[in-house]
Design a protein around this motif. Structure first.
Motif, PDB file in Angstrom:
ATOM      1  N   TYR A   1       2.570   2.561  -2.630  1.00  0.00           N
ATOM      2  CA  TYR A   1       2.366   3.269  -3.891  1.00  0.00           C
ATOM      3  C   TYR A   1       0.942   3.055  -4.404  1.00  0.00           C
ATOM      4  O   TYR A   1       0.321   2.016  -4.125  1.00  0.00           O
ATOM      5  N   ASP A   2       0.431   4.011  -5.149  1.00  0.00           N
ATOM      6  CA  ASP A   2      -0.907   3.914  -5.742  1.00  0.00           C
ATOM      7  C   ASP A   2      -0.811   3.173  -7.075  1.00  0.00           C
ATOM      8  O   ASP A   2      -1.055   3.726  -8.152  1.00  0.00           O
TER       9      ASP A   2
ATOM     10  N   HIS B   1       0.047  -3.503  -5.323  1.00  0.00           N
ATOM     11  CA  HIS B   1      -0.915  -3.911  -4.294  1.00  0.00           C
ATOM     12  C   HIS B   1      -1.318  -5.376  -4.455  1.00  0.00           C
ATOM     13  O   HIS B   1      -1.392  -6.119  -3.474  1.00  0.00           O
TER      14      HIS B   1
ATOM     15  N   ASP C   1       0.802  -1.225   0.000  1.00  0.00           N
ATOM     16  CA  ASP C   1       0.000   0.000   0.000  1.00  0.00           C
ATOM     17  C   ASP C   1       0.831   1.270   0.000  1.00  0.00           C
ATOM     18  O   ASP C   1       0.303   2.360   0.223  1.00  0.00           O
TER      19      ASP C   1
END
Length: 598
Positions: A52-53, A58, A50
């Protein structure tokens, strides 16, 4: 395994901070041979999911790479140098300057190795770590890979929390003399006003000396040799919510010169299961608290010192005296806090979800590629993890054996205890656990489907631990029926097995701020009504010796239609805001003393 310590003979280099990171492309490239390229920054300790977007990070399945460099001080030139990882989930390989130095399987226990021969003591040293989050039927916990097509793969894991991965706990490099203290084993007994400390020191040295000091630094006992018994007069006991810790100073000499030292804190206390009671220091103890998780925003399962201190503050605020390390061994630093704060701990292994039928989905019972149903056999026919299960019990006990806060070992959570083969699977594991530590009771937490007459493992344990959800998963919303079912089943367990019972899970999913004039499902009012019902039943059963609400705080899970942004059974939200039920528990638990309640 000793916790890393900086003292007059040992030094530490902390390797936490920003590491270089990249995902593995699955091509089995030998990326450790040269410095990693095209990397991003990644904090250690932390789960990588979680930060990095990026959905690729993820949802990543497979390997990932970490790398950083370290210089060694000149004073380490003739020392034994050890590289230690607090935990890497779930598998790790570590190279130093391109050479494989150590590897480990198991995502919740530490591992280390003497890496002196891999280091260049005059230059910068490159540490490369490959982590792998995949699970199979040999791992603990278990999982299964579904390779639908060459590009589409899916990891099914048989536990109800998110499979956070990465270097989740601290990393250090430390040094010792070549002749060093390998381990310190301490057990205690209490007799009237005296405390007895039995010790075994693992070392190849012959001149070993011990000093025991109280919390004021006063010398209260001393001894010598690799093993022995020390006596502390007018001993101060380690008590729940009233901790007292002694320090055992172990020193190794060679030709009258101090070459290694280690300080181990410990508490003097006794634990015993007798008839319907769980005795701590000879007094009947009542467990009040939670199942918890190492889980928080952004860092996932990564060690978070500020959050842990906050959690202990909330435990004391609400009147809890205990928790279970559901569903894996927690960070060593958390147990040190429990020792210091007097919080009682049930130490649990990562053997969670050894019951594939619990979480089967249509995706698993039907082969959509070949258009045919899949029939699964009993979990004990396909589970290949017994050896690894024994291994993690050994690693957990060797790590945590000296913590006075731990009063019982939990071998597994919610296994298929009523399936044929469960007894044969668990008997050698329980026997092995007792051989490693005969001083603590043992339990196995029963899942919702196991009944007093069907469980094959109850005869192996000292305390019956039950996870029960009448009114939620069973008899949903029907609290009047739930009361009858819960009361009847508890009576059945006791009548058949005559052992004390702890409810290690009970709770309902509750959306913070969702309120109504009627106690409807998912409202805070229903959570309060549910807890009040269970407490009414608990208070009527003399043989019931504890209540652990599921869960302390909301936590992340795999996505699913029954999990809206995770599991919402927390008494606190994921960012530790109290729901209404927190005040209900606070009022109840502060009125219930830890001792002599039943």
């Amino acid at each position: 395994m000793l916790y890393p310590q900086r003292n007059k003979t040992r030094e530490i280099i902390e390797l936490d901070g920003i590491w270089n990171f990249k995902l593995d492309d699955g091509q089995e490239n030998r990326l450790y041979e040269n410095p990693l390229t095209d990397t991003m920054m990644m904090p250690v300790p932390a789960s990588y999911n979680d930060i990095y977007d990026d959905p690729k990070i993820h949802h990543h399945i497979g390997g990932a790479w970490y790398e950083r460099s370290v210089y060694l001080p000149e004073s380490w030139s003739d020392k034994r140098i050890v590289l230690r990882f607090g935990a890497v989930t779930h598998h790790a390989k570590v190279w130093i300057n391109g050479q494989l130095a150590l590897e480990h399987s198991g995502g919740y226990t530490p591992f280390e190795a003497d890496v002196s021969n891999f280091l260049d003591k005059d230059y910068n040293n490159r540490i490369t770590v490959w982590v792998d989050n995949r699970l199979d039927f040999t791992s603990v916990p278990m999982g299964k890979m579904f390779q639908v097509t060459e590009d589409i793969k899916w990891l099914k894991y048989y536990f109800d929390f998110y499979n956070y991965a990465g270097i989740n706990r601290p990393v250090v490099m430390y040094c010792t003399d070549q002749l060093f203290i390998e381990d310190v084993n301490i057990t205690t007994e209490v007799e009237k006003n005296n405390g007895y400390v039995d010790y075994v020191i693992d070392t190849k040295a012959s001149d070993v000396r011990l000093l025991v000091k109280d919390m004021e630094g006063k010398l209260v006992a001393k001894g010598s040799g690799l093993k022995g018994r020390l006596s502390i007069e007018n001993v101060k006991l380690w008590q729940p919510l009233n901790a007292y810790l002694y320090t055992c100073v172990v020193e190794v000499y060679h030709e009258e010169q101090l070459i290694d030292a280690y300080e181990e804190s410990f508490g003097v206390r006794s634990v015993e299961v007798l008839n319907d009671q769980f005795l701590i220091n000879g007094k009947p103890f009542y467990f009040k608290g939670f199942g918890k998780h190492e889980d928080s925003d952004i860092v996932g399962r990564g060690y978070n010192e500020a959050l842990n201190i906050r959690d202990f503050s909330l435990l004391k605020w609400i009147g809890a005296n205990s928790f279970r390390t559901s569903h894996y061994p927690y960070a060593e630093e958390i147990l040190k806090m429990a020792d210091r704060e007097g919080i009682v701990v049930i130490g649990e292994s990562p053997a969670v979800g050894l019951n594939m039928n619990l979480f089967q989905t249509k995706d698993e019972t039907f082969d959509y590629i070949n258009l045919k149903p899949i029939k699964y056999p009993s979990v004990w026919e396909v589970a290949e993890c017994q050896d690894n299960h024994i291994k993690v019990m050994e690693e957990m006990i060797k790590r945590d054996k000296n913590h006075p806060s731990i009063v019982m070992w939990c071998v597994a959570n919610e296994p298929a205890s009523d399936d044929k083969g469960a007894y044969e699977y668990f008997k050698p594991i329980v026997n092995f656990t007792r051989s490693l530590d005969p001083s603590r009771p043992i339990t196995i937490v029963e899942y919702n489907g196991a009944l007093p007459m069907t469980s094959e493992v109850t005869k192996l344990v000292d305390v019956v631990c039950l996870n029960r959800y009448y009114g939620w998963y069973l008899a949903t919303g029907k609290l009047d029926l739930a009361e009858i079912l819960l009361s009847k089943e508890l009576d059945g367990w006791y009548q058949m097995h005559k052992k004390p019972i702890i409810i290690t899970e009970y709770g309902v999913d509750t959306l913070h701020g969702n309120t109504d004039t009627i106690a409807k499902l998912w409202t805070e009012e229903f959570q309060e009504a549910y807890l009040n019902l269970y407490h009414k039943v608990f208070d009527s059963k003399k043989f019931l010796i504890g209540e652990h609400v599921w869960n302390f705080a909301d936590f992340a899970t795999a996505e699913g239609i029954t999990r809206v942004d995770g599991n919402k059974k927390g008494i606190f939200t994921r960012n530790r805001k109290p729901k209404k039920a927190a005040y209900l528990l606070k009022d109840r638990w502060h009125k219930i003393d830890s001792f002599y309640y039943k």
